[in-house]
Design an enzyme around this catalytic site. Structure first.
Site, PDB file in Angstrom:
ATOM      1  N   LYS A 216      -3.604 -13.174  10.823  1.00 41.73           N
ATOM      2  CA  LYS A 216      -5.023 -13.109  11.209  1.00 41.73           C
ATOM      3  C   LYS A 216      -5.874 -12.214  10.310  1.00 41.73           C
ATOM      4  O   LYS A 216      -6.783 -11.528  10.778  1.00 41.73           O
ATOM      5  CB  LYS A 216      -5.141 -12.620  12.661  1.00 41.73           C
ATOM      6  CG  LYS A 216      -4.506 -13.539  13.673  1.00 41.73           C
ATOM      7  CD  LYS A 216      -4.527 -12.978  15.074  1.00 41.73           C
ATOM      8  CE  LYS A 216      -3.478 -11.904  15.273  1.00 41.73           C
ATOM      9  NZ  LYS A 216      -3.256 -11.559  16.682  1.00 41.73           N
TER      10      LYS A 216
ATOM     11  N   ASP B  18       0.528 -10.010  23.008  1.00 38.89           N
ATOM     12  CA  ASP B  18      -0.542 -10.434  23.930  1.00 38.89           C
ATOM     13  C   ASP B  18      -0.137 -11.658  24.770  1.00 38.89           C
ATOM     14  O   ASP B  18      -0.569 -11.804  25.921  1.00 38.89           O
ATOM     15  CB  ASP B  18      -1.878 -10.675  23.212  1.00 38.89           C
ATOM     16  CG  ASP B  18      -1.782 -11.586  22.009  1.00 38.89           C
ATOM     17  OD1 ASP B  18      -0.661 -11.939  21.589  1.00 38.89           O
ATOM     18  OD2 ASP B  18      -2.841 -11.950  21.462  1.00 38.89           O
TER      19      ASP B  18
HETATM   20  C1  BGC Z   1       0.402 -13.408  16.072  1.00 36.11           C
HETATM   21  C2  BGC Z   1       0.937 -13.355  17.470  1.00 36.11           C
HETATM   22  C3  BGC Z   1      -0.201 -13.223  18.463  1.00 36.11           C
HETATM   23  C4  BGC Z   1      -1.213 -14.331  18.226  1.00 36.11           C
HETATM   24  C5  BGC Z   1      -2.393 -14.253  19.187  1.00 36.11           C
HETATM   25  C6  BGC Z   1      -0.691 -14.458  15.937  1.00 36.11           C
HETATM   26  O1  BGC Z   1      -1.272 -14.378  14.680  1.00 36.11           O
HETATM   27  O2  BGC Z   1       1.424 -13.717  15.161  1.00 36.11           O
HETATM   28  O3  BGC Z   1       1.828 -12.281  17.624  1.00 36.11           O
HETATM   29  O4  BGC Z   1       0.318 -13.309  19.763  1.00 36.11           O
HETATM   30  O5  BGC Z   1      -1.698 -14.247  16.917  1.00 36.11           O
HETATM   31  O6  BGC Z   1      -3.055 -13.050  19.123  1.00 36.11           O
END
Ligand code: BGC
Length: 494
Positions: free
Chosen positions: A200, A235
């Site tokens: 992200k 989360d």
């Molecule tokens: C992460 C996860 C997370 C999800 C939602 C992803 O990029 O790898 O660990 O739960 O985003 O936030």
């Protein structure tokens, strides 16, 4: 059909208006490519649309491939694209939890801190308070000291403002925290784990091999905070736990926001890589399904987006279905259409070349435009790209948005089906008429009605009406913080 979805949330466009007849056409580059096609018969778009098709048999293959990777990841570490992380959450909240607990939430665009006073079965949540801050961009790519320093200093401010009457910490007890850290973590206990990779848009240095909780502890100490992390959770796990507190039929937690993930309740006997003595009962598995990469309908635009991303080659499923990327895929397609057709006139708007200029929420606003002349589509395109699009062009833009959103929603639906079918194979709960709830959180799901609809269609197509009638998709907004606080209570040292 009782497949249940949250009521759509309307988003009010806040774009400024403009006159379509204005002669202002600024910031254009001179074209370098040959623009032989016309926007209405655009071969770039036709090919893109075809490449994005996700008919039911294809989606079935996607669900099966995800299912295979789930099985492989449960068998052995690194067995498939999905790491199927053991979360050390064996006991979900029962409702009996009591006392004051805290939740920290880091992992997307925002950082949240909250306090929750739990009153047991009868009173449940007696008091709750929270604060949210957006994470400064530079911290997302800075050092771990900077990031955790930011978290600790905001936590210290929050605790300092606490009203003594509302929240009561029992004498002799430390404040305990449930820490929601929403990145793939190789968890070694309920209170320790190391980052596997960043997603992200985050890339924080200095954390290689370091325990995430230790990083937070050091920062808290430096800020004079005497608090203890009692649970480190994803989360998705927090969403599942928080939703289960209110509803015993919750079996899956899904996040569809900036990023995406799914966690679910698994039978320990079905986890060959789990070498613990007590192999009975259930545990929560964090699939990290964003890492799925097989047989995806990847186009040249997805490939280029991936190559230029902060984590090339990783989280390809996430890059097709989550909120961080949908707008960017559309922008790339529009840019290519501009280079090869007369879309937006004779030259290519400069701003169309700015990565991430178009956000997923802009797509949603454009798709919500029900006016005959697509006035707000025109306004949005003008405000973002400084183009004056005619009606045909505005329609074309909406078609591109729909293509990307349809593919994303349907692929997300296939992922949910893979998980539900796994649960069903082991428990037969739906076949026996038992309600099965998927707790869902994330702004993409919450705020994008078309995305939700496409996801729902895929679910019913693949599961069939009979099984789907026992599935409820429940929008459980912001419940992951409560879930983390509850898991801190479940794992309290006192
Ligand atoms: C992460 C996860 C997370 C999800 C939602 C992803 O990029 O790898 O660990 O739960 O985003 O936030």
């Amino acid at each position: 059909m009782s497949l249940m979805f949250a009521s759509p949330v309307r988003i009010t466009p806040t774009v400024r208006s403009f006159t379509l007849t204005s002669s202002r056409r600024c910031n254009y580059t001179v074209m370098s490519a040959v623009r032989s096609d016309s926007a209405s018969t655009c071969s770039v778009f036709t090919k893109f649309q075809n490449d994005c098709e996700t008919p039911t048999p294809f989606l079935r293959n996607v669900a099966d491939a995800i299912s295979d990777d789930m099985r492989a990841g449960l068998a052995v570490e690194g067995g498939g694209d999905l790491p199927m992380i053991l979360t050390y959450v064996d006991a979900l909240p029962s409702g009996k939890e009591e006392g004051l607990f805290y939740a920290l939430d880091l992992g997307g665009t925002n950082f949240r801190v909250r306090s929750v006073q739990l009153g047991g079965k009868q009173e449940r949540v007696v008091a709750a308070e929270s604060e949210q801050l957006s994470i400064p961009k530079e911290l997302m790519i800075g050092t771990s000291e900077e990031l955790f320093g930011f978290i600790a200093s905001n936590l210290a401010n929050f605790v300092a403002k606490e009203k003594p009457g509302r929240f009561q910490l029992e004498t002799g007890k430390k404040r305990e925290i449930g820490f929601t850290f929403s990145f793939p973590v190789n968890q070694t206990s309920i209170v320790s784990g190391t980052v596997i990779k960043w997603t992200k848009g985050f890339k924080v240095s200095g954390m290689e091999g370091k325990n995430v909780v230790a990083c937070l502890n050091e920062a808290m100490e430096a800020h004079g905070l005497d608090m203890r992390v009692s649970a480190l959770v994803n989360d998705g796990v927090g969403t599942l736990a928080g939703a289960r507190y209110w509803d015993e039929d919750v079996m899956v937690g899904v996040i569809l926001g900036t990023g995406t993930n799914a966690c679910y309740v698994e039978q320990k006997q079905k986890i060959p890589k789990l070498h613990s003595k007590s192999s009975s009962g259930t545990t929560i598995i964090n699939t990290e399904w964003g890492g799925f990469s097989k047989i995806l309908p990847q186009t040249i635009f997805d490939q280029e987006l991936d190559e230029e991303s902060i984590n090339p080659g990783e989280h390809l499923y996430e890059k097709m279905i989550s909120g961080m990327y949908l707008g960017e895929v559309v922008r790339r397609v529009l840019l290519q259409m501009c280079k090869t057709t007369d879309l937006f006139g004779q030259s290519i708007p400069v701003k169309l070349s700015t990565p991430f200029a178009l956000r997923t929420e802009d797509l949603c606003k454009m798709q919500e435009d029900n006016t005959d002349d697509l006035l707000s589509v025109g306004t949005i395109l003008y405000n973002i790209f400084e183009v004056e699009a005619n009606l045909k062009e505005r329609k074309r833009v909406v078609e591109v948005c729909d293509t990307v959103v349809k593919r994303g929603g349907r692929l997300a639906g296939a992922g949910i089906v893979a998980i539900l079918e796994k649960i069903e194979r082991e428990t037969k709960r739906m076949a026996s008429g038992q309600r099965t709830v998927v707790a869902m959180d994330g702004a993409l799901y919450e705020k994008y009605p078309q995305y939700r609809r496409y996801m729902q269609d895929a679910l019913v197509e693949l599961l069939g009406h009979s099984l789907a009638s026992h599935v409820a998709i429940k929008h459980t907004k912001d419940v992951s913080g409560l879930g983390a606080a509850l898991l801190a209570a479940t794992n309290s040292i006192y």
